[in-house]
Design a protein around this motif. Sequence first.
Motif, PDB file in Angstrom:
ATOM      1  N   PRO A  51      19.932 -37.336 -45.617  1.00 50.16           N
ATOM      2  CA  PRO A  51      20.024 -36.340 -46.710  1.00 50.16           C
ATOM      3  C   PRO A  51      21.467 -36.043 -47.120  1.00 50.16           C
ATOM      4  O   PRO A  51      21.702 -35.519 -48.211  1.00 50.16           O
ATOM      5  N   ASP A  52      22.449 -36.366 -46.258  1.00 45.61           N
ATOM      6  CA  ASP A  52      23.850 -36.095 -46.586  1.00 45.61           C
ATOM      7  C   ASP A  52      24.475 -37.170 -47.463  1.00 45.61           C
ATOM      8  O   ASP A  52      25.649 -37.063 -47.824  1.00 45.61           O
ATOM      9  N   TYR A  53      23.713 -38.173 -47.807  1.00 44.43           N
ATOM     10  CA  TYR A  53      24.234 -39.228 -48.678  1.00 44.43           C
ATOM     11  C   TYR A  53      24.264 -38.696 -50.114  1.00 44.43           C
ATOM     12  O   TYR A  53      23.326 -38.854 -50.873  1.00 44.43           O
ATOM     13  N   ARG A  54      25.372 -38.022 -50.444  1.00 40.64           N
ATOM     14  CA  ARG A  54      25.538 -37.399 -51.753  1.00 40.64           C
ATOM     15  C   ARG A  54      26.931 -37.718 -52.283  1.00 40.64           C
ATOM     16  O   ARG A  54      27.807 -38.161 -51.537  1.00 40.64           O
ATOM     17  N   GLN A  55      27.147 -37.444 -53.555  1.00 39.01           N
ATOM     18  CA  GLN A  55      28.431 -37.762 -54.183  1.00 39.01           C
ATOM     19  C   GLN A  55      29.589 -37.076 -53.483  1.00 39.01           C
ATOM     20  O   GLN A  55      30.656 -37.665 -53.280  1.00 39.01           O
ATOM     21  N   GLU A  56      29.391 -35.813 -53.081  1.00 39.77           N
ATOM     22  CA  GLU A  56      30.493 -35.080 -52.452  1.00 39.77           C
ATOM     23  C   GLU A  56      30.871 -35.663 -51.095  1.00 39.77           C
ATOM     24  O   GLU A  56      31.990 -35.447 -50.602  1.00 39.77           O
ATOM     25  N   ILE A  57      29.957 -36.429 -50.478  1.00 37.72           N
ATOM     26  CA  ILE A  57      30.264 -37.057 -49.192  1.00 37.72           C
ATOM     27  C   ILE A  57      31.070 -38.332 -49.390  1.00 37.72           C
ATOM     28  O   ILE A  57      32.056 -38.579 -48.683  1.00 37.72           O
ATOM     29  N   ILE A  58      30.676 -39.158 -50.341  1.00 34.64           N
ATOM     30  CA  ILE A  58      31.378 -40.437 -50.541  1.00 34.64           C
ATOM     31  C   ILE A  58      32.597 -40.278 -51.441  1.00 34.64           C
ATOM     32  O   ILE A  58      33.429 -41.189 -51.517  1.00 34.64           O
ATOM     33  N   GLY A  59      32.744 -39.108 -52.113  1.00 27.40           N
ATOM     34  CA  GLY A  59      33.892 -38.877 -52.977  1.00 27.40           C
ATOM     35  C   GLY A  59      33.656 -39.407 -54.380  1.00 27.40           C
ATOM     36  O   GLY A  59      32.806 -40.262 -54.621  1.00 27.40           O
ATOM     37  N   GLU A  60      34.451 -38.887 -55.314  1.00 22.39           N
ATOM     38  CA  GLU A  60      34.283 -39.271 -56.712  1.00 22.39           C
ATOM     39  C   GLU A  60      34.551 -40.751 -56.930  1.00 22.39           C
ATOM     40  O   GLU A  60      33.974 -41.383 -57.808  1.00 22.39           O
ATOM     41  N   ASP A  61      35.480 -41.318 -56.150  1.00 15.13           N
ATOM     42  CA  ASP A  61      35.837 -42.726 -56.315  1.00 15.13           C
ATOM     43  C   ASP A  61      35.083 -43.634 -55.347  1.00 15.13           C
ATOM     44  O   ASP A  61      35.295 -44.837 -55.328  1.00 15.13           O
TER      45      ASP A  61
END
Length: 298
Positions: free
Chosen positions: A158-168
């Motif tokens: 569930p933590d696989y989100r944009q804020e985890i991987i970063g904008e780039d």
Amino acid sequence: MEQTTQDSLDPNHSLADTDWYLVEFQSMDDAIGTIRPDDPRLYIMRLKGDGTVSMKLNCNRGVGDWSAEANNETSGGSFQFGPLETTRALCPEPSLDEKIAADTAFIRSYILEDDKLYLSLMADAGIYVWQRYDSSIGALFQAEPDPAIEAAILDAFPDYRQEIIGEDGQQARYVYSRVDLNGDGKEEVLVYPMGSIFCGTGGCDLLLLTPEDCAYSLINSFPISRLPIIVTDEVAAGWQNLIRPESGGGATPSYVLHVFDGQQYIEQERLPGDVQPEGISYLLGEPTFDEGAILKLN
């Protein structure tokens, strides 16, 4: 050597989108003779229709380009590989990984006959004989997008989100293989997600999913694993045993045997990493990140 290009390949070529495993190397030097790999699962070549090639070379992998031009009067023609980029792990001996990687630069022709591909080195230095891949060797990875598999991965992470991987950050990818582990006629799925949230220096997480109505439920989330995954003939609580390779991060390479306890797979034993255990291999083919299906964010 003239560098191959993807544009030079006819997409309708008979070798496009074919998979092969190594049978033997035939040297023209009597002192060398014929060399056969102990395990054909260790050397697999995928000639893709876009003019790229990926190879499993024992514990290493290689990627590059290939091109071929058929001779209308024969069952073969000219054949060349472009520069092959390979990993540099030290494979247990005997290994043909370094020889194959070096020899790709000198392949000049091919013959296709009876589901065998003969790749000849220049100056009659030798011939690599490849057999068309079949399921008796194991199951190559699949990368066609599957919404039900993707939903199960996202439920597990569930933590696989944009804020985890970063904008780039890049969206993760995944590959998978299907296998019926409990003999109920329904195939489980071994899933290998690839990306910064799933992977470390020793490989990536491995998921085991089982079908449930029109979806999949999670049986196991295994720690960092290498590929391929081996399914043995031995059974515990009605499910076939699984073996995962582990290496990297300074740890001694090993195979980890898992048995089913009625609810999930548990680790039972660690085996030496120098000899691949018996069984059918799944997720074969040394998938690269770019080959995986894109995993949409939560």
